[in-house]
Design an enzyme around this catalytic site. Sequence first.
Site, PDB file in Angstrom:
ATOM      1  N   SER A 116       0.824  -1.208   0.000  1.00 49.92           N
ATOM      2  CA  SER A 116       0.000   0.000   0.000  1.00 49.92           C
ATOM      3  C   SER A 116       0.860   1.260   0.000  1.00 49.92           C
ATOM      4  O   SER A 116       1.980   1.267   0.532  1.00 49.92           O
ATOM      5  CB  SER A 116      -0.850  -0.012   1.272  1.00 49.92           C
ATOM      6  OG  SER A 116      -1.433   1.245   1.485  1.00 49.92           O
ATOM      7  N   TYR A 140      -1.788   0.308  10.355  1.00 52.53           N
ATOM      8  CA  TYR A 140      -2.051  -0.441   9.115  1.00 52.53           C
ATOM      9  C   TYR A 140      -0.852  -0.324   8.163  1.00 52.53           C
ATOM     10  O   TYR A 140      -0.326  -1.316   7.666  1.00 52.53           O
ATOM     11  CB  TYR A 140      -3.323   0.089   8.447  1.00 52.53           C
ATOM     12  CG  TYR A 140      -3.430  -0.310   7.001  1.00 52.53           C
ATOM     13  CD1 TYR A 140      -3.752  -1.610   6.654  1.00 52.53           C
ATOM     14  CD2 TYR A 140      -3.162   0.615   5.973  1.00 52.53           C
ATOM     15  CE1 TYR A 140      -3.820  -1.996   5.317  1.00 52.53           C
ATOM     16  CE2 TYR A 140      -3.228   0.238   4.656  1.00 52.53           C
ATOM     17  CZ  TYR A 140      -3.554  -1.066   4.328  1.00 52.53           C
ATOM     18  OH  TYR A 140      -3.598  -1.429   3.008  1.00 52.53           O
ATOM     19  N   LYS A 144       2.049  -3.233   6.649  1.00 49.11           N
ATOM     20  CA  LYS A 144       2.452  -3.482   5.248  1.00 49.11           C
ATOM     21  C   LYS A 144       3.964  -3.313   5.103  1.00 49.11           C
ATOM     22  O   LYS A 144       4.632  -4.098   4.424  1.00 49.11           O
ATOM     23  CB  LYS A 144       1.708  -2.531   4.301  1.00 49.11           C
ATOM     24  CG  LYS A 144       0.200  -2.761   4.247  1.00 49.11           C
ATOM     25  CD  LYS A 144      -0.140  -3.955   3.372  1.00 49.11           C
ATOM     26  CE  LYS A 144      -1.598  -4.341   3.468  1.00 49.11           C
ATOM     27  NZ  LYS A 144      -1.989  -5.444   2.593  1.00 49.11           N
TER      28      LYS A 144
END
Length: 321
Positions: A116, A140, A144
């Site tokens: 991402s 989050y 990643k």
Amino acid sequence: MHILVIGGAGYIGSHAVKALLKAGHRVSVFDNLSTGLEVNYFKDAAYTVGDILDYPSLQKAMSQDVDAVIHLAAKKAVGESMENPEKYALNNIAGAINVLNAMSACGVKRLVFSSSAAVYGEPVYLPMDEKHPLNPMSFYGFTKYDMEKYFDWYDRLKGIKYVSLRYFNAVGYDEDGDVRGLEKNPQNLLPIVMETANGTREKMKIFGNDYPTRDGTCIRDYIHVTDLGSAHAAAIEYLKTAPESQIFNLGTSEGISVLEMVNKTEELIGRKINFEFAPRRPGDPAVITASAEKAGKILGWKAEHSTIENIILSTWQVYKR
Ligand code: UDP
């Protein structure tokens, strides 16, 4: 090749499955259906309902002559990751370790990963290329970032070659109508615009109109999921010859503002969208755009479905029902 798509019943995963089937691959999907949907199933793919945290099931799925894995199964809500990091550590990080260990146990050496733009954090320069500093602003984004580090080590130690695809803002729906599943309680801009247009919501909020941008609202790089799907197929082609692991941005380098998205939707579908300006959402940078030059050079990939018109109309086709 036989491709195991983990998370292949979800929004991006099912578009990837379509692209892989179109490229002539045999496709098996492993998905726990926590956000994936049976309505997204393709009749030519094989489906197993299972969770990446259930290692024996995962290993069983991996042990069936799998040539490559595409790993998309992860939690993806930025806000939730800040309130419930435990869930993200477990599903995203521990889940990815299970995937790597199962690959290692079964001798599978090729991995495509859905990463991402959230790994970059606040832009230092634009458009952001893959060399941009990594400073994730959410847990989050950190998961990643961290997963990519595990992939590096498993490349060095276990010879697992990977392609990490850093998506910018994924939007749109399959233009043939083959993927129709709607996300429950979406948090992203375009589904919210659509739910406001079809009457599911009465009104939407635009977070901030005092950013230093052309109309005061945030600018993002929106990439159509059909283009993401074709990038997965291109990444699998790339890994066939077992070269070096790679990281690619996937975006258009064009920015669309929140207000432009709302206004263009009104214009294209002929409906009024009720909105109000609200305070800035914490952690939102003013502008994010991608340089996807590297994916163009090495994968021969380019965005072909990502015009604002196509993004909006393909999404409305699903939401208007
Ligand atoms: N946004 C908004 N209203 C909403 C949802 C999103 O104004 O109800 C804005 C958000 O502040 C950001 C842009 O739309 O500037 C894209 O947000 P999204 O959550 O879709 O993706 P992000 O860029 O955060 O990954």
